[in-house]
Design a protein around this motif. Sequence first.
Motif, mmCIF file in Angstrom:
data_model
loop_
_atom_site.group_PDB
_atom_site.id
_atom_site.type_symbol
_atom_site.label_atom_id
_atom_site.label_comp_id
_atom_site.label_asym_id
_atom_site.label_seq_id
_atom_site.Cartn_x
_atom_site.Cartn_y
_atom_site.Cartn_z
ATOM 1 N N ILE A 170 10.038 -27.519 7.685
ATOM 2 C CA ILE A 170 10.840 -26.319 7.954
ATOM 3 C C ILE A 170 12.309 -26.582 7.674
ATOM 4 C CG2 ILE A 170 11.643 -24.817 9.819
ATOM 5 C CD1 ILE A 170 8.857 -25.034 11.027
ATOM 6 N N LEU A 171 12.799 -27.760 8.106
ATOM 7 C CA LEU A 171 14.213 -28.081 7.919
ATOM 8 C C LEU A 171 14.558 -28.322 6.461
ATOM 9 C CD1 LEU A 171 14.895 -30.414 10.987
ATOM 10 C CD2 LEU A 171 15.436 -27.994 10.724
ATOM 11 N N SER A 172 13.568 -28.614 5.647
ATOM 12 C CA SER A 172 13.848 -28.798 4.222
ATOM 13 C C SER A 172 14.153 -27.476 3.528
ATOM 14 C CB SER A 172 12.655 -29.483 3.543
ATOM 15 O OG SER A 172 11.488 -28.658 3.634
ATOM 16 N N ASN A 173 13.739 -26.380 4.151
ATOM 17 C CA ASN A 173 14.043 -25.066 3.606
ATOM 18 C C ASN A 173 15.377 -24.576 4.165
ATOM 19 O OD1 ASN A 173 14.145 -22.435 2.752
ATOM 20 N ND2 ASN A 173 11.962 -22.070 3.083
ATOM 21 N N LYS A 174 16.232 -24.055 3.306
ATOM 22 C CA LYS A 174 17.575 -23.653 3.734
ATOM 23 C C LYS A 174 17.544 -22.512 4.722
ATOM 24 C CE LYS A 174 22.083 -22.474 1.809
ATOM 25 N NZ LYS A 174 22.860 -22.235 0.571
ATOM 26 N N GLN A 175 16.717 -21.510 4.487
ATOM 27 C CA GLN A 175 16.669 -20.362 5.375
ATOM 28 C C GLN A 175 16.076 -20.740 6.740
ATOM 29 O OE1 GLN A 175 14.581 -17.294 3.297
ATOM 30 N NE2 GLN A 175 16.281 -16.855 1.878
ATOM 31 N N THR A 176 14.971 -21.470 6.711
ATOM 32 C CA THR A 176 14.354 -21.879 7.979
ATOM 33 C C THR A 176 15.257 -22.846 8.736
ATOM 34 O OG1 THR A 176 13.147 -23.619 6.799
ATOM 35 C CG2 THR A 176 12.023 -21.522 7.137
ATOM 36 N N ARG A 177 15.998 -23.700 7.996
ATOM 37 C CA ARG A 177 16.918 -24.619 8.649
ATOM 38 C C ARG A 177 18.038 -23.847 9.331
ATOM 39 N NH1 ARG A 177 17.778 -27.561 4.603
ATOM 40 N NH2 ARG A 177 19.734 -26.639 3.859
ATOM 41 N N GLY A 178 18.550 -22.798 8.686
ATOM 42 C CA GLY A 178 19.564 -21.967 9.321
ATOM 43 C C GLY A 178 19.023 -21.279 10.560
ATOM 44 N N ALA A 179 17.759 -20.850 10.494
ATOM 45 C CA ALA A 179 17.149 -20.236 11.672
ATOM 46 C C ALA A 179 17.027 -21.244 12.808
ATOM 47 C CB ALA A 179 15.780 -19.674 11.308
ATOM 48 N N PHE A 180 16.779 -22.536 12.481
ATOM 49 C CA PHE A 180 16.694 -23.562 13.529
ATOM 50 C C PHE A 180 18.036 -23.731 14.243
ATOM 51 C CE2 PHE A 180 17.271 -28.091 14.625
ATOM 52 C CZ PHE A 180 16.301 -28.196 15.607
ATOM 53 N N GLY A 181 19.158 -23.847 13.491
ATOM 54 C CA GLY A 181 20.468 -23.945 14.121
ATOM 55 C C GLY A 181 20.816 -22.704 14.905
ATOM 56 N N GLN A 182 20.441 -21.537 14.349
ATOM 57 C CA GLN A 182 20.662 -20.280 15.067
ATOM 58 C C GLN A 182 19.880 -20.255 16.370
ATOM 59 O OE1 GLN A 182 22.620 -17.745 14.212
ATOM 60 N NE2 GLN A 182 21.965 -16.260 15.762
ATOM 61 N N GLY A 183 18.656 -20.779 16.365
ATOM 62 C CA GLY A 183 17.851 -20.793 17.591
ATOM 63 C C GLY A 183 18.447 -21.684 18.666
ATOM 64 N N ARG A 184 18.931 -22.852 18.293
ATOM 65 C CA ARG A 184 19.554 -23.730 19.286
ATOM 66 C C ARG A 184 20.803 -23.095 19.878
ATOM 67 N NH1 ARG A 184 20.065 -29.970 18.661
ATOM 68 N NH2 ARG A 184 20.242 -29.558 20.891
ATOM 69 N N MET A 185 21.612 -22.473 19.012
ATOM 70 C CA MET A 185 22.831 -21.820 19.500
ATOM 71 C C MET A 185 22.481 -20.647 20.416
ATOM 72 S SD MET A 185 24.878 -18.931 18.853
ATOM 73 C CE MET A 185 24.451 -18.448 17.187
ATOM 74 N N GLU A 186 21.492 -19.845 20.031
ATOM 75 C CA GLU A 186 21.107 -18.707 20.867
ATOM 76 C C GLU A 186 20.552 -19.160 22.209
ATOM 77 O OE1 GLU A 186 18.415 -16.314 18.703
ATOM 78 O OE2 GLU A 186 19.913 -15.569 17.266
ATOM 79 N N ALA A 187 19.817 -20.266 22.226
ATOM 80 C CA ALA A 187 19.281 -20.771 23.505
ATOM 81 C C ALA A 187 20.410 -21.176 24.443
ATOM 82 C CB ALA A 187 18.345 -21.947 23.240
ATOM 83 N N ILE A 188 21.434 -21.845 23.912
ATOM 84 C CA ILE A 188 22.564 -22.268 24.752
ATOM 85 C C ILE A 188 23.314 -21.054 25.285
ATOM 86 C CG2 ILE A 188 24.774 -23.473 24.736
ATOM 87 C CD1 ILE A 188 23.570 -25.402 22.667
ATOM 88 N N ILE A 189 23.560 -20.063 24.418
ATOM 89 C CA ILE A 189 24.321 -18.877 24.837
ATOM 90 C C ILE A 189 23.544 -18.078 25.870
ATOM 91 C CG2 ILE A 189 25.376 -16.729 24.066
ATOM 92 C CD1 ILE A 189 26.894 -19.171 23.151
ATOM 93 N N SER A 190 22.261 -17.816 25.602
ATOM 94 C CA SER A 190 21.470 -16.967 26.502
ATOM 95 C C SER A 190 21.206 -17.629 27.843
ATOM 96 C CB SER A 190 20.139 -16.611 25.826
ATOM 97 O OG SER A 190 19.400 -17.788 25.520
#
Length: 396
Positions: free
Chosen positions: A151-171
């Motif tokens: 998943i991390l080898s794909n640019k779009q899915t990798r961006g979604a992974f960073g977005q998910g970690r950030m959203e978890a911290i914020i929420s």
Amino acid sequence: MFDSTSQPLITIAGFAFNLMDSLLVILAAILVILVITIIGANRRRSVLDTQVAERARDAEIHMNELLKTQAEMQGRMQTMAEIFGRRQAELNQSIREQLTGMSNNLGQTINAQTKSTHENLARLQERLAVIDTAQNNIQSLAGQVVQLQAILSNKQTRGAFGQGRMEAIISDALPPNAYAFQATLSNGTRPDCLVFMPNHAPSLVIDAKFPLEAWNNMREAPTPQEKQAAERQFQTDMDTHIKAISGKYLISGETQDTAFMFVPSESIFATIHEDFEGIVQKANRAHVIIVSPSLLMLSIQVVQAIMKDARMREQAHLIQKQVGSLMEEVVRLDDRVTKLQGHFKNACKDVEDILTTAGKIKTRGDRIAQLDLKEPDKTDMPSAEPAPQLGLDIQK
């Protein structure tokens, strides 16, 4: 013939002394001094003999005391030897009893230990079965890690992974009405997260699109030349991304003058600050702060504290109003307590007056009870005596 001994040698008080007389006087003086010296020596000898005798008596007294003390010590030592003998016998008996008890306890402990060993072996077999199950789970998890790597080898899915970690911290840290994901700004751009600041202050922008592909190429470069090329590409991508954040998301009056660029790994954040100080300085000059998960969490906690302080300030006037009402009630309560205290004083005075009247009534009753109301004999009655005063004046 001239005789020198008969000639006067000295004259004292009119008396002439020749040489022979002078020698006799000197000899007499020497004899007197010798006699005085002998007498003093005899006196000192007698004093010394007296002191020696006293010391001898003291030494004899001390010797007698020492002998007495030695006799007492011998008696005590004998008593202690007897006590020690009895205690040793008791100790031997106690040791034999304890050894017997320990032997019994040891046998029981060995039996219990054998039973416990069998139980532990049974539990160990159960744990081994659990470990086998866990090993299967680990293998499954390894497959999932491989999938995550894919998943991390794909640019779009990798961006979604960073977005998910950030959203978890914020929420996890902020209420739902304090932030928005993928919100649209006035210029049509959509940052990954907007944190709404209190008191209608501009919002804080957080970007989670870190160029992780260039980072992986830099870390996986097989040769130094390829690593240097990957580092240059990583610096170029970081510069481009920092300029994009600064140009698209920093809007005067709408967003804060500083934005956060979220890095989804603490190790990447540490390496950037250690090996790429130029990137960090460029980001600071562009008002873009590179944050790791821990720093983002800390920043969000600070924002949470600011929001809490703002809510408290909004409620401060209500608190002041309630405190003023409370003070009015306290003043009113003080007036009523003062009035009640006056009523209590009047009631206490009335009770004291009632008690005084009751005491007077009791005194009159006692006087009435002491009167002799029997009919007297006619012979004994006085002829013209006045009637007795009963003293029933209640008003007095």
